[in-house]
Enzyme design. Structure first.
Site, PDB file in Angstrom:
ATOM      1  N   SER A 132       0.840  -1.202   0.000  1.00 39.79           N
ATOM      2  CA  SER A 132       0.000   0.000   0.000  1.00 39.79           C
ATOM      3  C   SER A 132       0.868   1.243   0.000  1.00 39.79           C
ATOM      4  O   SER A 132       1.988   1.236   0.543  1.00 39.79           O
ATOM      5  CB  SER A 132      -0.847  -0.020   1.272  1.00 39.79           C
ATOM      6  OG  SER A 132      -1.434   1.236   1.503  1.00 39.79           O
ATOM      7  N   TYR A 165      -1.833  -0.678  11.070  1.00 41.82           N
ATOM      8  CA  TYR A 165      -2.106  -1.257   9.748  1.00 41.82           C
ATOM      9  C   TYR A 165      -0.912  -1.014   8.819  1.00 41.82           C
ATOM     10  O   TYR A 165      -0.398  -1.941   8.179  1.00 41.82           O
ATOM     11  CB  TYR A 165      -3.379  -0.639   9.144  1.00 41.82           C
ATOM     12  CG  TYR A 165      -3.513  -0.901   7.659  1.00 41.82           C
ATOM     13  CD1 TYR A 165      -3.810  -2.175   7.183  1.00 41.82           C
ATOM     14  CD2 TYR A 165      -3.316   0.125   6.727  1.00 41.82           C
ATOM     15  CE1 TYR A 165      -3.919  -2.418   5.817  1.00 41.82           C
ATOM     16  CE2 TYR A 165      -3.423  -0.108   5.362  1.00 41.82           C
ATOM     17  CZ  TYR A 165      -3.715  -1.380   4.916  1.00 41.82           C
ATOM     18  OH  TYR A 165      -3.800  -1.623   3.567  1.00 41.82           O
ATOM     19  N   LYS A 216       2.089  -3.571   6.770  1.00 44.80           N
ATOM     20  CA  LYS A 216       2.522  -3.570   5.356  1.00 44.80           C
ATOM     21  C   LYS A 216       4.048  -3.414   5.264  1.00 44.80           C
ATOM     22  O   LYS A 216       4.704  -4.094   4.468  1.00 44.80           O
ATOM     23  CB  LYS A 216       1.825  -2.454   4.573  1.00 44.80           C
ATOM     24  CG  LYS A 216       0.322  -2.638   4.425  1.00 44.80           C
ATOM     25  CD  LYS A 216      -0.040  -3.888   3.635  1.00 44.80           C
ATOM     26  CE  LYS A 216      -1.536  -4.083   3.480  1.00 44.80           C
ATOM     27  NZ  LYS A 216      -1.907  -5.406   2.958  1.00 44.80           N
TER      28      LYS A 216
END
Ligand code: NAD
Ligand code: UFG
Length: 337
Positions: A124, A148, A152
């Site tokens: 992302s 979050y 990643k």
């Protein structure tokens, strides 16, 4: 090719599965349906006129995953499965570490055990933290603004470390900017559970009457109209990029990151105007203070995707809004309709 897809019933996974099936590939999806409905892949089967094998399961169940790999013998894996809500990750960091990090570790260990070393991973633009410049190239410094985003970052590093530990791994770390839109049929699309966190589904749910108004978070950014600017990428273009990555995966030595965006940014007010045009009605909105953690602008430098994948986005904001609206209008309550 035989492609094992994790999270194939989700928003991006369902569109990608459709593209793979239409391209003649065989697909097995493993999804625990924690954020999706089995209905999405039933609709994909109708659109493709052939089926993916859809297995309900959790990627953290190593024995189950291993049995699927032994039976299906995939040539490559596309790994979409994960939790993705930024705010929820701040409240429940351990759940995010367990699902995203432990889940990916299981997947990688099963891949190693079964000698499947070809992987496309859903990374992302969140890995760029607060962008220092726009457009953002892949060598921009990385950082995490929330749990979050940290998952990643860590998964990218796990892939690099694994690829560095033995020869033969081919891993594409695809860094998505803002995936939006829906398949042009209006049959599949994004179906967020509860109140949407992201702009486009919120806008479309407002247009269809499920929400009273859109909150525009921040009007004093250093952008042309003061609202946040993002690089919105049509999910069908995104799906095509995965197929392109699979076809060129042999040229990926170890783990390599590639941005998936259009290179063009739009503000929140521009999105609202385009969505109103597509829906044929004014979409009510209220101007609000900034949302914590948001950057003023995040736009991809998409040039590496062109050279490495032979891929560029074809669809613009008008297509995105028209297709997203078609999905929302035909399925006002998502797959539950
Ligand atoms: P999604 O929630 O629609 O799809 C993810 C799917 O994975 C869901 O069907 C969910 O049920 C499944 N899943 C979650 N945990 C699982 C587990 N432990 N085992 C098996 N299945 C599990 O999300 P999406 O928008 O399609 O995103 C796909 C991937 O792309 C995610 O990894 C996400 O972080 C990443 N990504 C998404 C965006 C975005 O804005 N949509 C942006 C950048 C990156
Ligand atoms: N916004 C609003 N109102 C809303 C929701 C969003 O004004 O109700 C604004 C935001 O402030 C931002 C823009 O719309 O300026 C886009 O916001 P989104 O929440 O749709 O997307 P983000 O860029 O904040 O984040 C998304 C994903 C992240 C991912 C990131 C980069 O949610 O998971 O893109 O890929 F990390």
């Amino acid at each position: 090719m035989r492609i094992l897809v994790t999270g194939g019933a989700g928003f991006i996974g369902s569109h990608c599965t459709l593209d793979l099936l239409k391209g003649g590939h065989d697909v097995l999806s493993v999804d625990n349906h924690s954020n999706s409905s089995p209905e999405s892949l039933r609709r994909v089967a109708k659109l493709a006129a052939r089926e993916a094998e859809a297995v309900e399961g959790d990627i953290r169940d190593r024995a189950h995953l291993l049995s699927l790999f032994r039976r299906f013998t995939p040539d490559a894996v596309i790994h979409f499965a994960g939790l993705k809500a930024v705010g929820e990750s701040v409240e429940k960091p351990l759940e995010y570490f367990d699902n995203n990090l432990v889940g990916t570790n299981m997947l990688l260990s099963v891949m190693r055990e079964t000698a499947c070393r070809n992987l496309v991973f859903s990374s992302s633009a969140t890995v760029y933290g607060t962008p220092e410049k726009n457009p953002i190239p892949e060598d921009h410094p990385r950082g995490a603004l929330n749990p979050y985003g940290r998952t990643k970052l860590v998964i990218e590093d796990m892939c690099r470390d694994l690829a560095g530990s033995e020869a033969g791994w081919h891993i594409a770390l695809l860094r998505y900017f803002n995936p939006v839109g829906a398949h042009e049929s209006g049959e599949i699309g994004e179906d967020p559970r509860g109140t949407p966190n992201n702009l486009m589904p919120y806008v479309m749910q407002t247009a269809v009457g499920r929400r009273p108004h859109v909150n525009v978070f921040g009007t004093d950014y250093a952008t042309p109209d003061g609202t946040g600017v993002r690089d919105y990428i049509h999910v069908v273009d995104l799906a095509a990029a995965h197929v392109a990555a699979l076809e060129r995966l042999d040229s990926f030595e170890g783990a390599e990151a590639v941005n998936l965006g259009t290179g063009r940014g739009y503000s929140v007010l521009e999105v609202l105007a385009a969505a109103s045009k597509a829906a044929g009605k004014d979409i009510p909105f209220k101007l609000r203070p900034r949302r914590a953690g948001d950057a003023a602008a995040a736009v991809a430098d998409p040039s590496l995707a062109k050279t490495r994948l032979g891929w560029t986005a074809k669809r613009g904001l008008g297509d995105i809004c028209a297709d997203h609206w078609r999905w929302q209008e035909r399925n006002p309550a998502g797959y539950g309709a």
